[in-house]
Design a protein around this motif. Structure first.
Motif, PDB file in Angstrom:
ATOM      1  N   ALA A   1      51.842  35.074  48.848  1.00  0.00           N
ATOM      2  CA  ALA A   1      52.355  35.896  49.944  1.00  0.00           C
ATOM      3  C   ALA A   1      51.818  37.319  49.926  1.00  0.00           C
ATOM      4  CB  ALA A   1      53.881  35.921  49.900  1.00  0.00           C
ATOM      5  N   ASP A   2      51.550  37.856  48.721  1.00  0.00           N
ATOM      6  CA  ASP A   2      51.131  39.256  48.629  1.00  0.00           C
ATOM      7  C   ASP A   2      50.346  39.478  47.339  1.00  0.00           C
ATOM      8  OD1 ASP A   2      53.118  39.358  46.593  1.00  0.00           O
ATOM      9  OD2 ASP A   2      54.603  40.117  48.001  1.00  0.00           O
ATOM     10  N   GLN A   3      49.847  40.697  47.177  1.00  0.00           N
ATOM     11  CA  GLN A   3      49.036  41.019  46.002  1.00  0.00           C
ATOM     12  C   GLN A   3      49.838  40.910  44.722  1.00  0.00           C
ATOM     13  OE1 GLN A   3      45.612  41.652  46.300  1.00  0.00           O
ATOM     14  NE2 GLN A   3      45.674  41.256  44.110  1.00  0.00           N
ATOM     15  N   ALA A   4      51.117  41.247  44.760  1.00  0.00           N
ATOM     16  CA  ALA A   4      51.952  41.142  43.558  1.00  0.00           C
ATOM     17  C   ALA A   4      52.007  39.695  43.065  1.00  0.00           C
ATOM     18  CB  ALA A   4      53.353  41.674  43.841  1.00  0.00           C
ATOM     19  N   GLU A   5      52.115  38.748  43.989  1.00  0.00           N
ATOM     20  CA  GLU A   5      52.144  37.340  43.590  1.00  0.00           C
ATOM     21  C   GLU A   5      50.773  36.909  43.070  1.00  0.00           C
ATOM     22  OE1 GLU A   5      53.809  33.029  45.099  1.00  0.00           O
ATOM     23  OE2 GLU A   5      53.165  34.452  46.642  1.00  0.00           O
ATOM     24  N   VAL A   6      49.705  37.339  43.720  1.00  0.00           N
ATOM     25  CA  VAL A   6      48.352  37.054  43.225  1.00  0.00           C
ATOM     26  C   VAL A   6      48.221  37.563  41.796  1.00  0.00           C
ATOM     27  CG1 VAL A   6      45.891  37.637  43.450  1.00  0.00           C
ATOM     28  CG2 VAL A   6      47.218  37.020  45.493  1.00  0.00           C
ATOM     29  N   ASP A   7      48.596  38.811  41.568  1.00  0.00           N
ATOM     30  CA  ASP A   7      48.465  39.426  40.247  1.00  0.00           C
ATOM     31  C   ASP A   7      49.278  38.675  39.197  1.00  0.00           C
ATOM     32  OD1 ASP A   7      46.891  41.350  41.490  1.00  0.00           O
ATOM     33  OD2 ASP A   7      48.452  42.901  41.464  1.00  0.00           O
ATOM     34  N   ARG A   8      50.529  38.362  39.522  1.00  0.00           N
ATOM     35  CA  ARG A   8      51.418  37.699  38.563  1.00  0.00           C
ATOM     36  C   ARG A   8      50.895  36.326  38.181  1.00  0.00           C
ATOM     37  NH1 ARG A   8      55.271  34.046  38.503  1.00  0.00           N
ATOM     38  NH2 ARG A   8      55.366  33.717  40.748  1.00  0.00           N
TER      39      ARG A   8
ATOM     40  N   TRP B   1      47.811  35.089  38.637  1.00  0.00           N
ATOM     41  CA  TRP B   1      46.494  35.215  38.005  1.00  0.00           C
ATOM     42  C   TRP B   1      46.648  35.541  36.519  1.00  0.00           C
ATOM     43  CZ3 TRP B   1      41.600  34.290  39.630  1.00  0.00           C
ATOM     44  CH2 TRP B   1      40.561  34.779  38.838  1.00  0.00           C
ATOM     45  N   ASP B   2      47.475  36.542  36.230  1.00  0.00           N
ATOM     46  CA  ASP B   2      47.655  36.965  34.839  1.00  0.00           C
ATOM     47  C   ASP B   2      48.268  35.849  33.996  1.00  0.00           C
ATOM     48  OD1 ASP B   2      46.594  39.415  35.579  1.00  0.00           O
ATOM     49  OD2 ASP B   2      48.536  40.442  35.624  1.00  0.00           O
ATOM     50  N   ALA B   3      49.301  35.199  34.504  1.00  0.00           N
ATOM     51  CA  ALA B   3      49.994  34.159  33.735  1.00  0.00           C
ATOM     52  C   ALA B   3      49.111  32.933  33.524  1.00  0.00           C
ATOM     53  CB  ALA B   3      51.290  33.760  34.442  1.00  0.00           C
ATOM     54  N   LEU B   4      48.482  32.458  34.583  1.00  0.00           N
ATOM     55  CA  LEU B   4      47.711  31.218  34.477  1.00  0.00           C
ATOM     56  C   LEU B   4      46.385  31.400  33.743  1.00  0.00           C
ATOM     57  CD1 LEU B   4      48.409  29.746  38.014  1.00  0.00           C
ATOM     58  CD2 LEU B   4      49.219  28.821  35.815  1.00  0.00           C
ATOM     59  N   SER B   5      45.795  32.581  33.807  1.00  0.00           N
ATOM     60  CA  SER B   5      44.509  32.788  33.135  1.00  0.00           C
ATOM     61  C   SER B   5      44.664  33.144  31.659  1.00  0.00           C
ATOM     62  CB  SER B   5      43.680  33.858  33.853  1.00  0.00           C
ATOM     63  OG  SER B   5      44.291  35.129  33.747  1.00  0.00           O
ATOM     64  N   GLU B   6      45.874  33.505  31.228  1.00  0.00           N
ATOM     65  CA  GLU B   6      46.083  33.858  29.826  1.00  0.00           C
ATOM     66  C   GLU B   6      45.739  32.669  28.929  1.00  0.00           C
ATOM     67  OE1 GLU B   6      49.670  35.058  26.795  1.00  0.00           O
ATOM     68  OE2 GLU B   6      49.869  35.621  28.898  1.00  0.00           O
TER      69      GLU B   6
ATOM     70  N   MET C   1      34.233  39.148  43.733  1.00  0.00           N
ATOM     71  CA  MET C   1      35.514  39.280  43.023  1.00  0.00           C
ATOM     72  C   MET C   1      35.758  38.106  42.087  1.00  0.00           C
ATOM     73  SD  MET C   1      38.049  40.316  46.156  1.00  0.00           S
ATOM     74  CE  MET C   1      37.694  41.684  47.220  1.00  0.00           C
ATOM     75  N   ARG C   2      36.570  38.360  41.094  1.00  0.00           N
ATOM     76  CA  ARG C   2      37.147  37.297  40.292  1.00  0.00           C
ATOM     77  C   ARG C   2      38.556  37.090  40.868  1.00  0.00           C
ATOM     78  NH1 ARG C   2      33.530  35.977  36.943  1.00  0.00           N
ATOM     79  NH2 ARG C   2      34.187  35.141  34.984  1.00  0.00           N
ATOM     80  N   LYS C   3      39.516  37.919  40.459  1.00  0.00           N
ATOM     81  CA  LYS C   3      40.837  37.885  41.092  1.00  0.00           C
ATOM     82  C   LYS C   3      40.681  38.496  42.477  1.00  0.00           C
ATOM     83  CE  LYS C   3      43.933  40.898  39.821  1.00  0.00           C
ATOM     84  NZ  LYS C   3      44.997  41.620  39.121  1.00  0.00           N
TER      85      LYS C   3
ATOM     86  N   LEU D   1      42.987  23.123  33.297  1.00  0.00           N
ATOM     87  CA  LEU D   1      43.218  22.806  34.708  1.00  0.00           C
ATOM     88  C   LEU D   1      42.756  23.967  35.577  1.00  0.00           C
ATOM     89  CD1 LEU D   1      44.436  20.825  36.777  1.00  0.00           C
ATOM     90  CD2 LEU D   1      46.641  21.951  36.412  1.00  0.00           C
ATOM     91  N   SER D   2      42.026  23.648  36.636  1.00  0.00           N
ATOM     92  CA  SER D   2      41.504  24.675  37.550  1.00  0.00           C
ATOM     93  C   SER D   2      42.505  25.011  38.639  1.00  0.00           C
ATOM     94  CB  SER D   2      40.200  24.195  38.199  1.00  0.00           C
ATOM     95  OG  SER D   2      39.186  24.120  37.250  1.00  0.00           O
ATOM     96  N   TRP D   3      42.607  26.294  38.945  1.00  0.00           N
ATOM     97  CA  TRP D   3      43.511  26.818  39.965  1.00  0.00           C
ATOM     98  C   TRP D   3      42.723  27.740  40.887  1.00  0.00           C
ATOM     99  CZ3 TRP D   3      48.842  25.779  39.929  1.00  0.00           C
ATOM    100  CH2 TRP D   3      49.330  25.158  38.787  1.00  0.00           C
ATOM    101  N   GLN D   4      43.150  27.816  42.126  1.00  0.00           N
ATOM    102  CA  GLN D   4      42.666  28.821  43.075  1.00  0.00           C
ATOM    103  C   GLN D   4      43.880  29.669  43.455  1.00  0.00           C
ATOM    104  OE1 GLN D   4      40.192  27.266  46.359  1.00  0.00           O
ATOM    105  NE2 GLN D   4      40.491  25.282  45.360  1.00  0.00           N
ATOM    106  N   ILE D   5      43.832  30.938  43.162  1.00  0.00           N
ATOM    107  CA  ILE D   5      44.928  31.852  43.469  1.00  0.00           C
ATOM    108  C   ILE D   5      44.492  32.646  44.695  1.00  0.00           C
ATOM    109  CG2 ILE D   5      46.431  33.659  42.579  1.00  0.00           C
ATOM    110  CD1 ILE D   5      46.582  30.889  41.111  1.00  0.00           C
ATOM    111  N   VAL D   6      45.056  32.285  45.842  1.00  0.00           N
ATOM    112  CA  VAL D   6      44.540  32.711  47.139  1.00  0.00           C
ATOM    113  C   VAL D   6      45.591  33.516  47.911  1.00  0.00           C
ATOM    114  CG1 VAL D   6      43.570  31.878  49.306  1.00  0.00           C
ATOM    115  CG2 VAL D   6      43.174  30.590  47.205  1.00  0.00           C
ATOM    116  N   PRO D   7      45.249  34.734  48.324  1.00  0.00           N
ATOM    117  CA  PRO D   7      46.196  35.495  49.152  1.00  0.00           C
ATOM    118  C   PRO D   7      46.266  34.928  50.563  1.00  0.00           C
ATOM    119  CG  PRO D   7      44.154  36.717  48.890  1.00  0.00           C
ATOM    120  CD  PRO D   7      44.032  35.483  48.035  1.00  0.00           C
TER     121      PRO D   7
END
Length: 154
Positions: free
Chosen positions: A82-89, A91-96, A143-145, A112-118
């Motif tokens: 929905a927003d950049q905050a969700e992208v950031d959260r 992205w950070d959690a799943l890529s750790e 970009m990455r994220k 497992l591959s993910w696409q984190i899309v705004p």
């Protein structure tokens, strides 16, 4: 019950992965059921065979099937944020413990591959103004994220 359920093949970490995904997505996400191998196998008697879980109203089943079939980028789970905050959260959690890729793609610690899309990305990439759409595409490819504001500003 949903008609089609995605099965995710893990070597031995299906339960760990399901619990991780549930913790990342929160809300109504939860583990629904755990089944265990019996004496007939093929897994060790009493070990986890499958874990059914729900993420954002979508059900998945994680299977401990052994090392024969690792994940590849040919299949990914795409998350509309929905927003950049969700992208950031996310992205950070799943890529750790995993690895980041280009254009909002990442592999989590389980491979497992993910696409984190705004939200709004497809609109930016298909803007009626071809020059604007091209600038958005060029920005995304660098970009990455994904950065929503940078895509809008492109």
């Amino acid at each position: 019950m949903q008609k089609i359920t995605t099965f995710l093949w893990f070597d031995t970490r299906a339960e760990e992965a399901a619990n991780f995904y549930v913790s990342v997505f929160g809300g109504d996400s939860r583990v629904l059921d755990v089944t265990r191998y019996g004496p007939a196998g093929p897994g060790e008697n009493g070990s986890v065979m499958t874990v059914s879980f729900r993420l954002a109203d979508q059900e998945y089943t994680a299977l401990n099937g052994g090392p024969q079939f690792p994940f590849t980028e040919a299949i990914s789970l795409s998350v509309d944020c929905a927003d950049q905050a969700e992208v950031d959260r996310l992205w950070d959690a799943l890529s750790e413990g995993g690895e980041t890729g280009q254009c909002g793609w990442l592999k989590d610690r389980y491979g497992l591959s993910w696409q984190i899309v705004p939200s709004g990305l497809s609109e930016a990439l298909s803007d009626p103004d071809p020059a604007k759409a091209e600038r958005a595409m060029k920005a995304m490819l660098g970009m990455r994220k994904l950065d929503i504001q940078a895509l809008r500003d492109a």
